[in-house]
Write a protein that holds these residues in place. Structure first.
Motif, PDB file in Angstrom:
ATOM      1  N   ASP A  32      55.858 -13.813 107.514  1.00 43.21           N
ATOM      2  CA  ASP A  32      55.808 -14.615 108.736  1.00 43.21           C
ATOM      3  C   ASP A  32      56.188 -16.068 108.456  1.00 43.21           C
ATOM      4  O   ASP A  32      56.605 -16.419 107.360  1.00 43.21           O
ATOM      5  N   ALA A  33      56.007 -16.918 109.445  1.00 44.17           N
ATOM      6  CA  ALA A  33      56.478 -18.305 109.373  1.00 44.17           C
ATOM      7  C   ALA A  33      55.465 -19.276 108.770  1.00 44.17           C
ATOM      8  O   ALA A  33      55.714 -20.472 108.743  1.00 44.17           O
ATOM      9  N   ALA A  88      56.733 -20.474 103.508  1.00 43.69           N
ATOM     10  CA  ALA A  88      56.901 -20.013 104.885  1.00 43.69           C
ATOM     11  C   ALA A  88      58.235 -19.308 105.061  1.00 43.69           C
ATOM     12  O   ALA A  88      59.241 -19.681 104.450  1.00 43.69           O
ATOM     13  N   SER A  89      58.228 -18.278 105.873  1.00 44.37           N
ATOM     14  CA  SER A  89      59.429 -17.541 106.266  1.00 44.37           C
ATOM     15  C   SER A  89      60.171 -16.900 105.104  1.00 44.37           C
ATOM     16  O   SER A  89      61.382 -16.726 105.154  1.00 44.37           O
ATOM     17  N   THR A  90      59.452 -16.552 104.043  1.00 44.34           N
ATOM     18  CA  THR A  90      60.019 -15.782 102.947  1.00 44.34           C
ATOM     19  C   THR A  90      59.244 -14.478 102.837  1.00 44.34           C
ATOM     20  O   THR A  90      58.079 -14.411 103.225  1.00 44.34           O
ATOM     21  N   THR A  91      59.869 -13.426 102.344  1.00 40.27           N
ATOM     22  CA  THR A  91      59.192 -12.147 102.157  1.00 40.27           C
ATOM     23  C   THR A  91      58.741 -12.050 100.705  1.00 40.27           C
ATOM     24  O   THR A  91      59.570 -12.096  99.804  1.00 40.27           O
TER      25      THR A  91
END
Length: 190
Positions: A32-33, A88-91
């Motif tokens: 998620d962010a 943030a915003s990485t898997t």
């Protein structure tokens, strides 16, 4: 002696039965962010990801009042230069201490009326704060303005950490359990 002000989120230290925490965790995924730091409480998001051919349930950072699944104790590195936290915003794969019988150490917030030894047995919320991108540790702390008997609060206060460098007062380190845990029998599924 004044306590050091060094927020680290929730750190698993032992089980309710007194057995030491042995480092056990379960892998989850986060995409998620919002960044996830070591010590951040996390919640199941209700979705999943396939990473390296395996399916993992997704977790997000908890907000006060959420039913937790556990606490981030690490992030699986992808390279030797990987960040200690999940940006943030990485898997990334997240290591989560998700045993509902764990006791955690947490620092009390700055200011307000400090908790006392008589607050052991009460419940309290945590305060969400940004983690450190330098250390990778969470900024989450125990809210000393929320203690009550109400069972809908996030954490159950067990007592102060018995250690020479810890005193009742500002920045005291406390032992707590997760009061509202996804794997306990009193909560509804997501």
């Amino acid at each position: 002696m004044a306590n050091t002000d060094n927020a680290f989120g929730l750190k698993p230290v032992q089980h309710r039965n007194g057995a030491p925490y042995n480092g056990a965790f379960r892998l989850y995924c986060a995409a998620d962010a919002t960044a996830i730091f070591i010590g951040d409480p996390v919640i199941l998001s209700g979705s999943s990801q396939t990473v390296r051919g395996q399916i993992y349930s997704d977790v997000d950072v908890c907000a006060t009042g959420d039913v937790m699944v556990g606490v981030c104790v690490g992030v699986v590195p992808e390279t030797q230069d990987s960040l200690r936290y999940r940006a943030a915003s990485t898997t990334r794969l997240i290591m989560v201490a998700d045993d509902p019988d764990l006791l955690f150490e947490i620092q009390e917030v700055s200011g307000g009326t400090a908790l006392t030894a008589n607050d052991a047995g009460l419940n309290a919320n945590f305060v969400v704060a940004s983690g450190s991108t330098a250390t990778g540790y969470s900024g989450v702390e125990l809210n000393n303005a929320s203690e009550a008997t109400t069972n809908t609060l996030d954490l159950h206060i067990v007592g102060p950490v018995a250690r020479d460098d810890n005193a009742i007062g500002e920045h005291c380190k406390w032992l707590v359990t997760i009061n509202r845990h996804q794997f306990s029998n009193q909560v509804a599924g997501i």
